[in-house]
Design an enzyme around this catalytic site. Sequence first.
Site, PDB file in Angstrom:
ATOM      1  N   ASP A  91      -3.026  16.477 -13.904  1.00 36.46           N
ATOM      2  CA  ASP A  91      -3.252  15.468 -13.934  1.00 36.46           C
ATOM      3  C   ASP A  91      -1.345  15.372 -13.817  1.00 36.46           C
ATOM      4  OD1 ASP A  91      -4.128  12.900 -14.841  1.00 36.46           O
ATOM      5  OD2 ASP A  91      -3.135  12.529 -16.159  1.00 36.46           O
ATOM      6  N   ASN A 105       3.549   3.936 -11.223  1.00 38.65           N
ATOM      7  CA  ASN A 105       2.737   2.911 -10.312  1.00 38.65           C
ATOM      8  C   ASN A 105       4.257   1.719 -10.196  1.00 38.65           C
ATOM      9  OD1 ASN A 105       1.937   4.083  -7.949  1.00 38.65           O
ATOM     10  ND2 ASN A 105       0.113   4.832  -9.252  1.00 38.65           N
ATOM     11  N   HIS A 147       3.388   1.073  -6.173  1.00 32.70           N
ATOM     12  CA  HIS A 147       2.467   2.006  -6.045  1.00 32.70           C
ATOM     13  C   HIS A 147       3.259   3.246  -4.292  1.00 32.70           C
ATOM     14  CE1 HIS A 147      -1.234   1.057  -7.942  1.00 32.70           C
ATOM     15  NE2 HIS A 147      -0.178   0.083  -8.226  1.00 32.70           N
ATOM     16  N   ASP A 196       2.598   6.811  -4.215  1.00 31.85           N
ATOM     17  CA  ASP A 196       1.786   7.640  -3.427  1.00 31.85           C
ATOM     18  C   ASP A 196       2.565   8.541  -2.650  1.00 31.85           C
ATOM     19  OD1 ASP A 196      -0.346   5.909  -3.445  1.00 31.85           O
ATOM     20  OD2 ASP A 196      -0.409   5.118  -1.197  1.00 31.85           O
ATOM     21  N   GLU A 235      -4.754  10.020  -9.867  1.00 31.25           N
ATOM     22  CA  GLU A 235      -3.952  10.763  -9.918  1.00 31.25           C
ATOM     23  C   GLU A 235      -3.974  13.136 -10.535  1.00 31.25           C
ATOM     24  OE1 GLU A 235      -3.979   9.092 -13.620  1.00 31.25           O
ATOM     25  OE2 GLU A 235      -4.440   9.032 -11.369  1.00 31.25           O
TER      26      GLU A 235
END
Length: 307
Positions: A174, A182, A187, A191, A218
């Site tokens: 994680d 983010n 975002h 990504d 994630e």
Amino acid sequence: MNVVEMQKVLVADDDAINREVLGELLKPEYTVLLARNGAQTLERATRHLPDLILLDVMMPDMDGYEVLRRLRADPETANISVIFISGLDRPEDEANGLKMGASDYIVKPFNQTVVMARVALHLQVVRQRRMLERLANIDGLTELANRRRFDEMYALEWQRARRSGRPLSLALLDIDAFKQFNDRYGHPAGDRALRSVARVAGAAMRRPGDLAARYGGEELLLLMPETDVGDALRVAEAVRESVAALNIAHEASSVAPLLTVSIGGATLVAADGDEQPSDLFEAADAQLYRAKQAGRNQVWWRGVEAP
């Protein structure tokens, strides 16, 4: 430069001249394997998993129909394309072969140009099918295996580990404080960061049976068959260190000024016990929770913190 691996064709015929002629015909364009009887065909099909089998119908120990039946009964070889090559030229013979699951039927004496054309056609279909299967099993963002593919491989490796008595290791990864990442950087940056972490995880899965997959959001999964606690810990710790070494700034993190990950994992030998597939997953998830509770940017494995 990318090297495209040549497709494999297994030629199975009890006649040495036919094997030689077909082998020489196909060698310039394909990797050719040869088998002289039914038993050898099954052994080489299982060991090499060819893309296509040219299979003689009339063989002394086991005819081509029986070989095809056994190929289709084995999950490892069930989807291999088979073209019958036979001296039986009645329409009902061809119809019988196709009903049994053959992709095509070529009558002897064969025309070499026709053989090459049909082989090329069926191998093109194989390539297209595998491309579609790959796309169906890949997560679009990270290009790792998706959850569907993971579930398939996990079920397969669980049963294999149960039969062999060998350990099966699973890790959950994680990204720490990813929501804050983010929120701070946007975002698109999130990504890109997730793809970078995915590349690290994928690179760590070096053996054919190892699998890195995206679980969701994630979170990533690392499946490591036949891997004991010590080796699995080393892989997981190497992933954690490699992610930190990416030096992706994360000023909003309470863990470190760089992007980090927490990893929880477990190793289980399920040969003789009453364990279920969910037990290993739940054990790994519990260790991920402990890694987060202990401050994140750590690896925990069945309650043991990685050095």
